[in-house]
Scaffold this motif. Structure first.
Motif, mmCIF file in Angstrom:
data_model
loop_
_atom_site.group_PDB
_atom_site.id
_atom_site.type_symbol
_atom_site.label_atom_id
_atom_site.label_comp_id
_atom_site.label_asym_id
_atom_site.label_seq_id
_atom_site.Cartn_x
_atom_site.Cartn_y
_atom_site.Cartn_z
ATOM 1 N N ILE A 126 -2.428 2.050 -4.610
ATOM 2 C CA ILE A 126 -1.765 3.355 -4.677
ATOM 3 C C ILE A 126 -2.771 4.434 -4.301
ATOM 4 O O ILE A 126 -3.775 4.632 -4.989
ATOM 5 C CB ILE A 126 -1.210 3.617 -6.088
ATOM 6 C CG1 ILE A 126 -0.194 2.536 -6.468
ATOM 7 C CG2 ILE A 126 -0.574 5.004 -6.168
ATOM 8 C CD1 ILE A 126 0.280 2.615 -7.924
ATOM 9 N N ASP A 127 -2.500 5.127 -3.205
ATOM 10 C CA ASP A 127 -3.402 6.179 -2.726
ATOM 11 C C ASP A 127 -2.579 7.218 -1.973
ATOM 12 O O ASP A 127 -2.764 7.454 -0.788
ATOM 13 C CB ASP A 127 -4.479 5.578 -1.811
ATOM 14 C CG ASP A 127 -5.575 6.576 -1.477
ATOM 15 O OD1 ASP A 127 -5.622 7.642 -2.115
ATOM 16 O OD2 ASP A 127 -6.385 6.299 -0.566
ATOM 17 N N ALA A 128 -1.657 7.833 -2.705
ATOM 18 C CA ALA A 128 -0.752 8.806 -2.091
ATOM 19 C C ALA A 128 -0.842 10.117 -2.880
ATOM 20 O O ALA A 128 -1.871 10.408 -3.484
ATOM 21 C CB ALA A 128 0.668 8.252 -2.067
ATOM 22 N N ILE B 173 -7.818 0.311 -12.275
ATOM 23 C CA ILE B 173 -7.422 -1.040 -11.907
ATOM 24 C C ILE B 173 -6.682 -1.653 -13.091
ATOM 25 O O ILE B 173 -7.114 -1.520 -14.241
ATOM 26 C CB ILE B 173 -8.646 -1.889 -11.478
ATOM 27 C CG1 ILE B 173 -8.210 -3.238 -10.939
ATOM 28 C CG2 ILE B 173 -9.652 -2.028 -12.607
ATOM 29 C CD1 ILE B 173 -9.330 -3.971 -10.201
ATOM 30 N N ALA B 174 -5.559 -2.279 -12.805
ATOM 31 C CA ALA B 174 -4.727 -2.856 -13.848
ATOM 32 C C ALA B 174 -4.285 -4.256 -13.450
ATOM 33 O O ALA B 174 -3.893 -4.489 -12.308
ATOM 34 C CB ALA B 174 -3.504 -1.973 -14.094
ATOM 35 N N GLU C 9 0.857 -1.186 0.000
ATOM 36 C CA GLU C 9 0.000 0.000 0.000
ATOM 37 C C GLU C 9 0.892 1.235 0.000
ATOM 38 O O GLU C 9 1.766 1.375 0.856
ATOM 39 C CB GLU C 9 -0.905 -0.001 1.233
ATOM 40 C CG GLU C 9 -1.824 1.205 1.313
ATOM 41 C CD GLU C 9 -2.677 1.211 2.584
ATOM 42 O OE1 GLU C 9 -3.897 1.411 2.462
ATOM 43 O OE2 GLU C 9 -2.114 1.005 3.680
ATOM 44 N N ILE C 10 0.649 2.120 -0.939
ATOM 45 C CA ILE C 10 1.413 3.368 -1.021
ATOM 46 C C ILE C 10 0.479 4.489 -0.590
ATOM 47 O O ILE C 10 -0.405 4.910 -1.341
ATOM 48 C CB ILE C 10 1.954 3.595 -2.445
ATOM 49 C CG1 ILE C 10 2.815 2.407 -2.882
ATOM 50 C CG2 ILE C 10 2.767 4.887 -2.512
ATOM 51 C CD1 ILE C 10 3.243 2.455 -4.349
ATOM 52 N N VAL D 260 -4.266 -1.207 -8.038
ATOM 53 C CA VAL D 260 -5.449 -0.350 -7.895
ATOM 54 C C VAL D 260 -4.974 1.050 -7.517
ATOM 55 O O VAL D 260 -4.133 1.212 -6.619
ATOM 56 C CB VAL D 260 -6.408 -0.893 -6.808
ATOM 57 C CG1 VAL D 260 -7.628 0.011 -6.679
ATOM 58 C CG2 VAL D 260 -6.829 -2.320 -7.131
ATOM 59 N N VAL D 261 -5.507 2.053 -8.195
ATOM 60 C CA VAL D 261 -5.140 3.450 -7.927
ATOM 61 C C VAL D 261 -6.400 4.235 -7.588
ATOM 62 O O VAL D 261 -7.379 4.206 -8.347
ATOM 63 C CB VAL D 261 -4.425 4.093 -9.136
ATOM 64 C CG1 VAL D 261 -3.856 5.457 -8.746
ATOM 65 C CG2 VAL D 261 -3.327 3.187 -9.679
ATOM 66 N N ASP D 262 -6.379 4.944 -6.473
ATOM 67 C CA ASP D 262 -7.545 5.701 -6.021
ATOM 68 C C ASP D 262 -7.489 7.144 -6.509
ATOM 69 O O ASP D 262 -6.421 7.663 -6.864
ATOM 70 C CB ASP D 262 -7.611 5.671 -4.492
ATOM 71 C CG ASP D 262 -8.980 6.091 -3.959
ATOM 72 O OD1 ASP D 262 -9.913 6.259 -4.762
ATOM 73 O OD2 ASP D 262 -9.114 6.245 -2.734
#
Length: 224
Positions: A141-143, A220-221, A66-67, A166-168
């Motif tokens: 990724i949620d930074a 999402i990838a 988790e980033i 997954v990127v938020d």
């Protein structure tokens, strides 16, 4: 009109949460602790947290990266999907945020599964890479959004065939579609989308979302 839509989105979120997600004192205490410590109220919503949890379950994840930790709310959702031998590494820039997250994670009984690394994520990721870790099954990724291209590059280095990334916060109130935007969060996220589109190693899509967190979305990838 926008205010009416937001109220409706929030009421639907309240209904879905009340119907599908049982009351959870641990998660509620984490949000309360975050608010008491003055952390920004930018955690994923309960329905989004449950979505991440189910993705990790479906993925059969044993190693999660988790980033962006903030107060550990999404971390708890993800870590709860891990088996007893699982591991989650989460990265947080702010020592204050990390301290609150550590307390929340300990209260949830998950300290044995979760490691928080403090510092600029790019530096923490480089140090982690030097350790030659087991590839991660799921990466969230949620930074800081301007650095989304950098985080995607690192995520791919930590991936294997079948890894889910997954990127938020990729829709940004629809501004993601504005090619003239000079907002670093928009330009950074658009660059990330262009990287996904150009990389034959991944198959990606994105979903727009509405709810108590407003108008946004996830990318999402799947690593091929």
């Amino acid at each position: 009109m926008a205010e009416i839509r937001t109220e409706q989105w929030t009421s639907v979120d309240t209904y879905l949460t009340g119907t599908l997600i049982p009351a959870d004192p641990i998660l509620e205490a984490a949000l309360a602790a975050n608010a008491a410590a003055g952390l920004p109220s930018i955690d994923v919503s309960p329905t989004q947290g449950k979505w991440l949890h189910l993705l990790a379950k479906i993925q059969g994840a044993t190693h999660i990266l988790e980033i962006g930790t903030l107060g550990g709310y999404s971390t708890i959702w993800l870590a709860r999907a891990l088996p007893p031998e699982g591991r989650l590494i989460t990265m947080e820039f702010s020592p204050k945020h990390a301290e609150v997250a550590q307390q929340n994670i300990a209260r949830a009984g998950l300290s044995h599964l979760v490691e928080i690394r403090i510092g600029a994520a790019a530096d923490s990721l480089a140090k982690l890479y030097a350790e030659d870790p087991t590839p991660f099954d799921l990466i969230f990724i949620d930074a800081d959004k301007p650095n989304n291209p950098t985080y995607l590059e690192w995520a791919l280095k930590f991936s294997r065939s079948g890894t889910l990334i997954v990127v938020d916060n990729v829709i940004r109130d629809g501004e993601i579609a504005n090619p003239a935007s000079t907002d670093p969060s928009i330009t950074g996220t658009r660059a990330m989308f262009e990287m996904l589109a150009a990389n034959p190693r991944v198959s990606a899509t994105a979903l727009q979302t509405v709810g108590s967190k407003g108008y946004d979305g996830f990318a999402i990838a799947l690593v091929l």
